[in-house]
Design an enzyme around this catalytic site. Structure first.
Site, short mmCIF file in Angstrom:
data_model
loop_
_atom_site.label_atom_id
_atom_site.label_comp_id
_atom_site.label_asym_id
_atom_site.label_seq_id
_atom_site.Cartn_x
_atom_site.Cartn_y
_atom_site.Cartn_z
N LYS A 1 0.83 -1.21 0.00
CA LYS A 1 0.00 0.00 0.00
C LYS A 1 0.87 1.27 0.00
O LYS A 1 0.65 2.16 -0.80
CB LYS A 1 -0.94 0.01 1.23
CG LYS A 1 -1.88 -1.19 1.27
CD LYS A 1 -2.83 -1.15 2.46
CE LYS A 1 -2.15 -1.20 3.81
NZ LYS A 1 -1.39 -2.45 4.07
N ARG B 1 -9.65 0.71 9.09
CA ARG B 1 -9.14 -0.63 9.35
C ARG B 1 -10.14 -1.47 10.14
O ARG B 1 -9.85 -2.61 10.46
CB ARG B 1 -7.87 -0.50 10.17
CG ARG B 1 -6.60 -0.97 9.46
CD ARG B 1 -5.47 -0.72 10.45
NE ARG B 1 -4.25 -1.35 10.15
CZ ARG B 1 -3.23 -0.80 9.50
NH1 ARG B 1 -3.35 0.41 8.99
NH2 ARG B 1 -2.11 -1.46 9.37
N ARG C 1 11.46 -5.37 4.91
CA ARG C 1 11.18 -3.95 4.64
C ARG C 1 12.17 -3.04 5.36
O ARG C 1 12.55 -3.28 6.49
CB ARG C 1 9.76 -3.63 5.10
CG ARG C 1 9.45 -2.14 5.07
CD ARG C 1 7.97 -1.86 5.04
NE ARG C 1 7.28 -2.28 6.24
CZ ARG C 1 5.95 -2.20 6.37
NH1 ARG C 1 5.20 -1.75 5.38
NH2 ARG C 1 5.39 -2.57 7.49
N ARG D 1 11.45 -1.20 10.95
CA ARG D 1 10.41 -0.90 11.95
C ARG D 1 10.39 -1.96 13.04
O ARG D 1 10.55 -3.14 12.76
CB ARG D 1 9.04 -0.84 11.27
CG ARG D 1 8.75 0.49 10.62
CD ARG D 1 7.54 0.48 9.73
NE ARG D 1 6.37 -0.18 10.29
CZ ARG D 1 5.18 -0.21 9.68
NH1 ARG D 1 5.03 0.38 8.49
NH2 ARG D 1 4.16 -0.82 10.23
N ARG E 1 0.13 -9.19 13.41
CA ARG E 1 -0.55 -8.19 12.57
C ARG E 1 -1.39 -8.84 11.48
O ARG E 1 -2.45 -8.34 11.12
CB ARG E 1 0.48 -7.23 11.96
CG ARG E 1 1.02 -6.24 13.02
CD ARG E 1 2.35 -5.66 12.62
NE ARG E 1 2.28 -4.85 11.43
CZ ARG E 1 3.30 -4.67 10.59
NH1 ARG E 1 4.47 -5.22 10.84
NH2 ARG E 1 3.15 -3.92 9.53
P1 ADP Z 1 1.28 -1.53 7.48
O1 ADP Z 1 1.48 -0.54 6.37
O2 ADP Z 1 2.45 -2.45 7.62
O3 ADP Z 1 -0.01 -2.26 7.40
P2 ADP Z 1 0.74 0.78 9.10
O4 ADP Z 1 1.91 1.67 8.98
O5 ADP Z 1 -0.46 1.08 8.29
O6 ADP Z 1 1.23 -0.72 8.83
O7 ADP Z 1 0.28 0.66 10.62
C1 ADP Z 1 1.20 0.40 11.67
C2 ADP Z 1 0.45 0.27 12.98
O8 ADP Z 1 -0.20 1.51 13.28
C3 ADP Z 1 -0.66 -0.78 13.00
O9 ADP Z 1 -0.20 -2.07 13.30
C4 ADP Z 1 -1.58 -0.21 14.09
O10 ADP Z 1 -1.07 -0.48 15.38
C5 ADP Z 1 -1.48 1.29 13.87
N1 ADP Z 1 -2.52 1.78 12.94
C6 ADP Z 1 -2.33 2.35 11.73
N2 ADP Z 1 -3.51 2.68 11.17
C7 ADP Z 1 -4.48 2.31 12.05
C8 ADP Z 1 -5.91 2.37 12.05
N3 ADP Z 1 -6.59 2.88 11.01
N4 ADP Z 1 -6.56 1.88 13.14
C9 ADP Z 1 -5.91 1.38 14.18
N5 ADP Z 1 -4.56 1.27 14.24
C10 ADP Z 1 -3.84 1.75 13.19
P1 ADP Z 2 2.16 -1.86 3.20
O1 ADP Z 2 2.14 -0.35 3.20
O2 ADP Z 2 0.95 -2.45 2.53
O3 ADP Z 2 2.41 -2.45 4.54
P2 ADP Z 2 4.70 -1.56 1.77
O4 ADP Z 2 4.39 -0.71 0.60
O5 ADP Z 2 5.45 -0.95 2.88
O6 ADP Z 2 3.38 -2.32 2.28
O7 ADP Z 2 5.53 -2.83 1.20
C1 ADP Z 2 6.02 -3.84 2.08
C2 ADP Z 2 7.42 -4.28 1.61
O8 ADP Z 2 7.31 -4.97 0.36
C3 ADP Z 2 8.38 -3.12 1.36
O9 ADP Z 2 9.65 -3.55 1.74
C4 ADP Z 2 8.30 -2.88 -0.15
O10 ADP Z 2 9.52 -2.39 -0.68
C5 ADP Z 2 8.03 -4.29 -0.68
N1 ADP Z 2 7.14 -4.32 -1.86
C6 ADP Z 2 6.09 -3.50 -2.11
N2 ADP Z 2 5.47 -3.86 -3.27
C7 ADP Z 2 6.15 -4.94 -3.75
C8 ADP Z 2 6.00 -5.78 -4.91
N3 ADP Z 2 5.00 -5.58 -5.80
N4 ADP Z 2 6.88 -6.79 -5.07
C9 ADP Z 2 7.87 -7.01 -4.16
N5 ADP Z 2 8.06 -6.26 -3.05
C10 ADP Z 2 7.22 -5.23 -2.83
#
Ligand code: ADP
Ligand code: ADP
Ligand code: ZN
Length: 215
Positions: free
Chosen positions: A13, A88, A127, A160, A171
């Site tokens: 995302k 979420r 990541r 992270r 998660r």
């Molecule tokens: P990822 O991109 O890996 O899914 P995020 O950066 O979106 O992770 O979120 C990291 C953490 O921040 C989540 O595991 C949660 O604890 C918190 N968080 C983010 N967005 C929300 C939301 N909309 N509601 C509740 N917790 C959230």
């Molecule tokens: P999210 O925000 O959904 O948690 P991220 O965009 O941070 O996901 O991506 C998670 C990890 O996967 C990062 O290390 C990113 O560089 C890698 N990644 C993202 N898209 C792809 C893809 N299409 N193929 C392989 N690796 C990817």
């Protein structure tokens, strides 16, 4: 115009968001980024959120909803916004629908990015994130030109705390239980586009562009 990015942690995302906001001129709202900044700066919000985030749990709805309500009122959101990581829970989605008429917006499209679970674990544990600008990298799939240095701003990359294997598994469970019900919520509204996130970054972006261009 309001676009929501939905999908499990690691689906890509954040990676796609960076490209979408550039091409489609949308404000970017990542609740994860906003919460991480609050934790880093040790604000009252940050001290409330830290424990949940460290354990891979969701931060309580009322805190997150307030963040989004305030953020949506900032001037750059009048051109439209991309929501990454919010809503979420179904309750968050209901709150969002209730706050949008005040700013003359509605959710136009939900992009659901799905990726196989094994691959999600691989992506999250590999990541790396820029400590200055937040750009995302992957040690194998999307490495920076110079190890641990951000291509875009020269900042240091870090891993992270919640990208450890144990917290990643938690998660993914939290996603299934608390976030996946949103798929049906938006399906019933007829505004979901399904994106195959298993493909490479460019191919995923092409699918997203086709979905957005058909709006
Ligand atoms: P990822 O991109 O890996 O899914 P995020 O950066 O979106 O992770 O979120 C990291 C953490 O921040 C989540 O595991 C949660 O604890 C918190 N968080 C983010 N967005 C929300 C939301 N909309 N509601 C509740 N917790 C959230
Ligand atoms: P999210 O925000 O959904 O948690 P991220 O965009 O941070 O996901 O991506 C998670 C990890 O996967 C990062 O290390 C990113 O560089 C890698 N990644 C993202 N898209 C792809 C893809 N299409 N193929 C392989 N690796 C990817
Ligand atoms: Zn950077």
């Amino acid at each position: 115009m309001l676009i929501v990015l939905l999908g499990p942690p690691g689906a890509g995302k954040g990676t796609q968001a960076e490209r979408i906001v550039n091409d489609h001129n949308l404000a970017y709202i990542s609740t994860g980024d906003i919460l991480r900044t609050a934790v880093k700066e040790d604000t009252p919000l940050g001290s409330k959120a830290r424990e949940y985030m460290d354990q891979g749990q969701l931060v309580p709805d009322h805190l997150v909803v307030e963040i989004v309500r305030e953020r949506l009122q900032e001037p750059d959101c009048s051109k439209g916004a991309l929501l990454d990581g919010f809503p979420r829970t179904v309750d968050q989605a209901i709150f969002l629908d209730q706050m949008l008429p005040d700013i003359s917006q509605k959710v136009d499209q939900v992009l659901l990015i799905n990726v196989d679970e094994e691959e999600l674990v691989e992506r999250l544990t590999g990541r790396r994130v820029c400590s200055d600008c937040g750009a995302n990298y992957h040690v194998k799939y999307n490495p920076p030109a110079v190890r641990n240095v951000c291509d875009q701003c020269g900042g240091d990359l870090y891993q992270r705390d919640d990208d450890s294997l144990e917290t990643v598994k938690e998660r993914l469970e939290v996603y299934k239980k608390q976030t996946e019900p949103l798929v049906k919520f938006y399906q019933d509204k007829g505004i979901i586009s399904y994106i195959d996130g298993n493909k490479n970054i460019g191919e995923v972006f092409d699918q997203i562009n086709s979905a957005l261009n058909s709006l």
